[in-house]
Design an enzyme around this catalytic site. Sequence first.
Site, PDB file in Angstrom:
ATOM      1  N   GLU A 134       0.846  -1.204   0.000  1.00 31.73           N
ATOM      2  CA  GLU A 134       0.000   0.000   0.000  1.00 31.73           C
ATOM      3  C   GLU A 134       0.876   1.246   0.000  1.00 31.73           C
ATOM      4  OE1 GLU A 134      -1.232   0.613   4.533  1.00 31.73           O
ATOM      5  OE2 GLU A 134      -1.283  -1.499   3.948  1.00 31.73           O
ATOM      6  N   LYS A 136       2.520   4.703   1.333  1.00 30.40           N
ATOM      7  CA  LYS A 136       2.875   5.231   2.653  1.00 30.40           C
ATOM      8  C   LYS A 136       2.460   6.702   2.687  1.00 30.40           C
ATOM      9  CE  LYS A 136       6.672   5.907   5.920  1.00 30.40           C
ATOM     10  NZ  LYS A 136       6.389   7.355   6.120  1.00 30.40           N
ATOM     11  N   ASP A 138       1.897  10.494   3.771  1.00 29.74           N
ATOM     12  CA  ASP A 138       2.704  11.511   4.448  1.00 29.74           C
ATOM     13  C   ASP A 138       1.751  12.462   5.162  1.00 29.74           C
ATOM     14  OD1 ASP A 138       4.861  12.964   5.305  1.00 29.74           O
ATOM     15  OD2 ASP A 138       5.191  13.996   3.404  1.00 29.74           O
ATOM     16  N   TYR A 244      -5.904   2.065   7.777  1.00 30.92           N
ATOM     17  CA  TYR A 244      -5.085   1.035   7.136  1.00 30.92           C
ATOM     18  C   TYR A 244      -4.635  -0.095   8.069  1.00 30.92           C
ATOM     19  CZ  TYR A 244      -1.422   4.061   9.088  1.00 30.92           C
ATOM     20  OH  TYR A 244      -0.655   4.817   9.924  1.00 30.92           O
ATOM     21  N   LYS A 331      10.995   3.921   0.665  1.00 33.49           N
ATOM     22  CA  LYS A 331      10.763   5.365   0.539  1.00 33.49           C
ATOM     23  C   LYS A 331      11.107   5.863  -0.866  1.00 33.49           C
ATOM     24  CE  LYS A 331       9.998   7.847   3.641  1.00 33.49           C
ATOM     25  NZ  LYS A 331      10.843   8.322   4.738  1.00 33.49           N
ATOM     26  N   CYS A 421      -8.237  45.004  -7.425  1.00 29.90           N
ATOM     27  CA  CYS A 421      -7.562  44.347  -6.304  1.00 29.90           C
ATOM     28  C   CYS A 421      -8.290  43.054  -5.950  1.00 29.90           C
ATOM     29  CB  CYS A 421      -7.533  45.284  -5.099  1.00 29.90           C
ATOM     30  SG  CYS A 421      -6.876  44.513  -3.591  1.00 29.90           S
ATOM     31  N   CYS A 424      -9.899  43.778  -2.172  1.00 31.74           N
ATOM     32  CA  CYS A 424     -10.943  44.776  -1.886  1.00 31.74           C
ATOM     33  C   CYS A 424     -11.703  45.236  -3.126  1.00 31.74           C
ATOM     34  CB  CYS A 424     -10.344  45.985  -1.174  1.00 31.74           C
ATOM     35  SG  CYS A 424      -9.293  47.019  -2.219  1.00 31.74           S
ATOM     36  N   CYS A 437      -2.650  48.429  -5.643  1.00 32.71           N
ATOM     37  CA  CYS A 437      -4.060  48.612  -5.293  1.00 32.71           C
ATOM     38  C   CYS A 437      -4.272  50.052  -4.848  1.00 32.71           C
ATOM     39  CB  CYS A 437      -4.433  47.647  -4.156  1.00 32.71           C
ATOM     40  SG  CYS A 437      -5.987  48.034  -3.327  1.00 32.71           S
ATOM     41  N   CYS A 443      -8.424  48.857   2.185  1.00 31.34           N
ATOM     42  CA  CYS A 443      -8.077  47.515   1.701  1.00 31.34           C
ATOM     43  C   CYS A 443      -7.664  46.621   2.873  1.00 31.34           C
ATOM     44  CB  CYS A 443      -6.953  47.591   0.680  1.00 31.34           C
ATOM     45  SG  CYS A 443      -6.465  45.967   0.045  1.00 31.34           S
TER      46      CYS A 443
END
Length: 679
Positions: A134, A136, A138, A244, A331, A421, A424, A437, A443
């Site tokens: 299966e 692995k 992370d 699992y 790995k 922007c 805003c 902006c 803003c």
Amino acid sequence: MVDEPRDNPYIRDPDLDFKEIGDMSKEDAKEEVEDLREAIEHHDYLYYIKNDPVISDPVYDTLFNRLATLEREFGLVEENSPTQRVGGEPLDSFETREHVREMLSLDSSEDEEEVRRFDERVRREVGEVSYSIEPKFDGFSVEVVYLEGEFDRAITRGDGMSGDDVSKNVKTIRTVPLKLNKAPELLSVRGEIYMPKSGFHELNEERLKKGKEPFANPRNAAAGTIRQLDPNIVAERPLSIFFYDILDCSQEVKTQRETFELLKSIGLRVNDLNDLVNEIDDFIDYRNEIMKMRDELEYDIDGVVAKVNDIDKREEMGKTARHPRWAFAYKFPPKISETKVRKIIVQVGRTGKLTPVALLDPVDIKGVTVSRATLHNEEIVKKLGVTNGSKVKVERAGDVIPEIEEVVEKSEGEFSMPNSCPVCGSDVVEEGKYHFCTGGISCPAQLIGSLQHFCSKAAMDIEGVGEKVARKLVEEGLIETVADVYSLTKDDLVELEKFGEKSADNLLGQIEESRETDLASFIYALGIRHVGRERARLLAENFSLQELENAEKEELEQIEDLGPEVSASIYSFFRNENNIQTLNRLKDAVGEFERLKVGDEFEGVKMVFTGSVRGYTRDELKELMEDHGADVTSSVSNETDFLISGEKPGSTKLEKAEELDIEILSVDEFEKKFLNKIT
């Protein structure tokens, strides 16, 4: 496959014509609540685990809301009801609890020879075997315990023997069933909580928009989320889980394949990439095939795992102090440099500058996980040819800032900066290579910086609002525009972390005093692009606030030192609807202003300061003298009339003044000749 509940009216084509609450008895409500809970759990399973819903989202929402209403009206709320997934009261801390059975880590290697040695040892000790294989994951490992089919608790791996009770947080994850279908009386399972890649990038995008640091990778995001003391935060974040392994079970399970079959049959989510092989070569081939797929998966994996399939043979092999001897993780090598651009977003900085940022599939560069890279400006993005979906080479410039060096594999489309922007909605203006902006004080992306600037000494002079306090005020929702400064109460402030009553009183006093400021300081506080302290004073001398708000570009350009670019910036600021709203609130708080009255007592006098003058900063003296006609410069020249020498004067200016025979005034002489006439 989990059986579909029989005789439940809310599974397929549910009747949404519910009986009136007032016409129901508590027994009627209990019966309907049980049906609704069962149906919603089943629909969650179909939607989140099987990805095969049979009802629409609006219908699901109607059923869920009906359940919540009945539970509330008839006092039928239960801990494992689907309605209790939404969060709850924040925790003070996590309780430490022991695992049903220890949770060990896996022996692992990137070396194929190590994998073969593992296989040789297994066959030497227990003979011929098959391996359940299966991916692995992370992610973040947890134990989840079910008693009589109901969710009982969830505990982090911790030291393998005990961990933190994170039950309230794990219950908010939709792929964790609260009730199981025909489950064993006791079931303790091991699962891996993870954050889907799409959800990870959306979360980071939101964090960047709010000026927060993004998470480095989905694993850190998942781990950080599960350790939150506020379950409501966990409920808002995208988490999922794969189960699992069985740690303990009241039902006998003889192989890993039976484990997967049992987990699936009772409604627990199992990864569909698991397989069974008889030879180690097949496991090595499996690893290489899965490694090719890793970038296309919606979850992170860092290798594959081979487990002896037969449980009795596992028992025979036993374990070391750290890991089981019957399992091995092959790995993947770290992903170096090359990765995929998930999305280019535009981040708005505290000054209003728009910067394109590439959100990346996390990649390891010199031992550091990188999940974003700055693209600086539109020109660079187009020069590199970066688009959403591009495969790129990433480097850490100067070993610090991640940057995209080149595009390895192009994708369709082209990037361009937005016209408004992204935070805003204000207009975006282009200045050279960069975009800004125009929202300014309105803003939200610029809010922390705007608030600091607004409260600074040269602006509204509200002492005590530095970066930390400004951030707290914004993050706690007390400040949404700078005008909210004048709505703060003592109760608001004392609730802030490390903000006592005395600090609150001091800050409120400073805010009150700031209402008496002058027009030049107020204009400067607004943070208009290109308008520093000197230009703010110039505007205050030539316009009242109302006149400035209504001034046309041509009027502004007639003022010395206000060219077309600066005038356009001022004009745009006072035409921005959000700025107008904020400005109106500020005027209600501090009043209107007339033009700055400028004296001419010292017209034509040129002076230079060196050292400090008691009671004044250099900027304050410069402003004061210039308000009364003097010309204050930073260096001594033939045109200088006076050098004012304060405490700890600079020797260079003194020597130059003596050389040019310029009159040097002490602080006392300066006060008598100038300050006493105007203060």
